[in-house]
Enzyme design. Sequence first.
Site, PDB file in Angstrom:
ATOM      1  N   ASN A  11       0.843  -1.184   0.000  1.00 20.12           N
ATOM      2  CA  ASN A  11       0.000   0.000   0.000  1.00 20.12           C
ATOM      3  C   ASN A  11       0.890   1.250   0.000  1.00 20.12           C
ATOM      4  O   ASN A  11       1.516   1.574   1.013  1.00 20.12           O
ATOM      5  CB  ASN A  11      -0.924  -0.027   1.224  1.00 20.12           C
ATOM      6  CG  ASN A  11      -1.927   1.109   1.233  1.00 20.12           C
ATOM      7  OD1 ASN A  11      -1.602   2.243   0.919  1.00 20.12           O
ATOM      8  ND2 ASN A  11      -3.144   0.796   1.616  1.00 20.12           N
ATOM      9  N   ASP A  70      -1.870  -3.807  10.497  1.00 20.01           N
ATOM     10  CA  ASP A  70      -3.237  -3.938  10.025  1.00 20.01           C
ATOM     11  C   ASP A  70      -4.024  -2.847  10.726  1.00 20.01           C
ATOM     12  O   ASP A  70      -3.738  -2.493  11.870  1.00 20.01           O
ATOM     13  CB  ASP A  70      -3.823  -5.321  10.311  1.00 20.01           C
ATOM     14  CG  ASP A  70      -5.041  -5.621   9.427  1.00 20.01           C
ATOM     15  OD1 ASP A  70      -5.211  -4.943   8.399  1.00 20.01           O
ATOM     16  OD2 ASP A  70      -5.812  -6.524   9.769  1.00 20.01           O
TER      17      ASP A  70
END
Length: 194
Positions: A11, A70
């Site tokens: 990402n 996360d």
Amino acid sequence: MKCRFVFATNNAHKLGEVTAILGNRIEVLSLKDINCHTDIPETADTLEGNALIKARYIFENYQVDCFADDTGLEVEALGGAPGVYSARYAEGGHDSEANMLKLLHNLEEIENRKAQFRTVFALIIDGKEHLFEGIVKGEIIKNKRGTSGFGYDPIFVPEGYSQTFAEMGNELKNKISHRAIATNKLCKFLNSIQ
């Protein structure tokens, strides 16, 4: 000597945020930098579990110190949903626009808009595992505002602010966000062991 770690993410937004927060104190390599093109599955039912899965995969397969994260948006009125499923909340998965629309739809008749962003980092250094958490409380607004940031940023207003994460720009967001809090804890730990 500058520390070097692999951040187990593909990402680009996350990589940019974390690199900006860490500055030049720590060299951060991406999965691309180590020629890892595997889409590491996030199969755990907790943020901690998913972060550990990714970090362990990199450590075991590449033998490098690394960290992974996360992040989830936890909405009080929805029992903490979307939580660990935040990135794939809507059908098809990993579609920020669809995720936001589904969340706004699910909150249409609900007055309680309290929510929190939570990030968990898993660090593996010299084979030892460490977890760091960052939380920012706030609320979900009814209409999107702002164009910077990513994910649910246009509909999340952090406590003590009137702007959404997407309106405030990266400089301010990177000082107060859940990822900034977790990253600063990670950095403090790394500084303490050098």
